[in-house]
Design a protein around this motif. Structure first.
Motif, PDB file in Angstrom:
ATOM      1  N   MET A  59       0.836  -1.189   0.000  1.00 57.77           N
ATOM      2  CA  MET A  59       0.000   0.000   0.000  1.00 57.77           C
ATOM      3  C   MET A  59       0.874   1.243   0.000  1.00 57.77           C
ATOM      4  N   THR A  60       0.417   2.220  -0.736  1.00 57.81           N
ATOM      5  CA  THR A  60       1.109   3.491  -0.756  1.00 57.81           C
ATOM      6  C   THR A  60       0.088   4.612  -0.712  1.00 57.81           C
ATOM      7  N   GLY A  61       0.428   5.686  -0.097  1.00 56.79           N
ATOM      8  CA  GLY A  61      -0.416   6.869  -0.114  1.00 56.79           C
ATOM      9  C   GLY A  61       0.321   8.013  -0.775  1.00 56.79           C
ATOM     10  N   SER A  62       1.443   7.705  -1.424  1.00 57.15           N
ATOM     11  CA  SER A  62       2.273   8.780  -1.942  1.00 57.15           C
ATOM     12  C   SER A  62       2.059   9.076  -3.419  1.00 57.15           C
ATOM     13  N   VAL A  63       1.349   8.216  -4.137  1.00 58.78           N
ATOM     14  CA  VAL A  63       1.061   8.450  -5.552  1.00 58.78           C
ATOM     15  C   VAL A  63      -0.403   8.856  -5.684  1.00 58.78           C
ATOM     16  N   ALA A  64      -0.649   9.881  -6.487  1.00 52.79           N
ATOM     17  CA  ALA A  64      -2.002  10.380  -6.670  1.00 52.79           C
ATOM     18  C   ALA A  64      -2.269  10.622  -8.150  1.00 52.79           C
ATOM     19  N   LEU A  65      -3.544  10.575  -8.512  1.00 51.66           N
ATOM     20  CA  LEU A  65      -3.976  10.813  -9.887  1.00 51.66           C
ATOM     21  C   LEU A  65      -4.905  12.020  -9.916  1.00 51.66           C
ATOM     22  N   ILE A  66      -4.777  12.818 -10.951  1.00 54.19           N
ATOM     23  CA  ILE A  66      -5.679  13.939 -11.190  1.00 54.19           C
ATOM     24  C   ILE A  66      -6.247  13.757 -12.597  1.00 54.19           C
ATOM     25  N   TYR A  67      -7.557  13.856 -12.700  1.00 57.53           N
ATOM     26  CA  TYR A  67      -8.253  13.696 -13.974  1.00 57.53           C
ATOM     27  C   TYR A  67      -8.924  15.012 -14.339  1.00 57.53           C
ATOM     28  N   SER A  68      -8.820  15.372 -15.613  1.00 55.54           N
ATOM     29  CA  SER A  68      -9.522  16.552 -16.092  1.00 55.54           C
ATOM     30  C   SER A  68      -9.830  16.384 -17.566  1.00 55.54           C
ATOM     31  N   THR A  69     -10.805  17.137 -18.043  1.00 59.63           N
ATOM     32  CA  THR A  69     -11.118  17.154 -19.470  1.00 59.63           C
ATOM     33  C   THR A  69     -10.912  18.568 -19.999  1.00 59.63           C
ATOM     34  N   PHE A  70     -10.604  18.646 -21.287  1.00 58.69           N
ATOM     35  CA  PHE A  70     -10.274  19.909 -21.928  1.00 58.69           C
ATOM     36  C   PHE A  70     -11.086  20.079 -23.199  1.00 58.69           C
TER      37      PHE A  70
ATOM     38  N   ASP B  87       9.148   0.391  -8.154  1.00 62.01           N
ATOM     39  CA  ASP B  87      10.090   1.090  -9.026  1.00 62.01           C
ATOM     40  C   ASP B  87       9.435   2.263  -9.728  1.00 62.01           C
ATOM     41  N   TYR B  88       8.180   2.093 -10.163  1.00 60.13           N
ATOM     42  CA  TYR B  88       7.461   3.195 -10.806  1.00 60.13           C
ATOM     43  C   TYR B  88       7.200   4.320  -9.810  1.00 60.13           C
ATOM     44  N   GLU B  89       6.794   3.946  -8.610  1.00 60.13           N
ATOM     45  CA  GLU B  89       6.538   4.944  -7.573  1.00 60.13           C
ATOM     46  C   GLU B  89       7.796   5.757  -7.280  1.00 60.13           C
ATOM     47  N   LYS B  90       8.929   5.085  -7.177  1.00 61.75           N
ATOM     48  CA  LYS B  90      10.191   5.772  -6.908  1.00 61.75           C
ATOM     49  C   LYS B  90      10.515   6.757  -8.035  1.00 61.75           C
ATOM     50  N   TRP B  91      10.340   6.311  -9.288  1.00 60.07           N
ATOM     51  CA  TRP B  91      10.590   7.197 -10.420  1.00 60.07           C
ATOM     52  C   TRP B  91       9.654   8.406 -10.363  1.00 60.07           C
ATOM     53  N   LEU B  92       8.355   8.146 -10.182  1.00 55.40           N
ATOM     54  CA  LEU B  92       7.359   9.216 -10.181  1.00 55.40           C
ATOM     55  C   LEU B  92       7.678  10.251  -9.107  1.00 55.40           C
ATOM     56  N   LEU B  93       7.962   9.794  -7.908  1.00 54.85           N
ATOM     57  CA  LEU B  93       8.232  10.715  -6.802  1.00 54.85           C
ATOM     58  C   LEU B  93       9.497  11.521  -7.038  1.00 54.85           C
TER      59      LEU B  93
END
Length: 107
Positions: free
Chosen positions: A1-12, A96-102
């Motif tokens: 479990m991680t709480g450090s990665v987040a997603l934001i969604y929007s439309t344009f 590994d993805y989380e580490k890269w993203l952060l």
């Protein structure tokens, strides 16, 4: 479990706007990655009138710490009067993805 990665969604309103806004957020280190999707048809009521519009969604990946600043900046850059800007926390991510993203976003 991680709480450090987040997603934001929007439309344009256009693919060009979605790319321009995402590029600004990337350059400002507010997000680490942007995924752009094919146009969608959005149906909604706004100011008492039904609308059906083509919109261009984007999914922005960031850290939980940068959600507030990223959403605030997105709201400023967005051309819509009342843009859909939605956020949720990722429950699990590849380490590994989380580490890269952060490492891509401001600390």
């Amino acid at each position: 479990m991680t709480g450090s990665v987040a997603l934001i969604y929007s439309t344009f309103g256009s693919a060009e706007e979605a790319r321009r806004v995402a590029l600004s957020l990337l350059q400002e280190k507010l997000v680490a990655c942007a995924n752009h999707f094919a146009p969608v048809v959005s149906q909604y009521e706004f100011q008492g009138k039904l609308h059906e519009e083509q919109e261009f969604p984007a999914l922005l990946k960031t850290s939980t710490e940068m959600v507030g600043p990223a959403m605030s900046r997105l709201s400023i850059l967005h051309s819509f009067d009342t843009p859909a800007i939605l956020h949720w926390v990722v429950d699990a991510a590849d380490p590994d993805y989380e580490k890269w993203l952060l490492g891509q976003v401001r600390n």
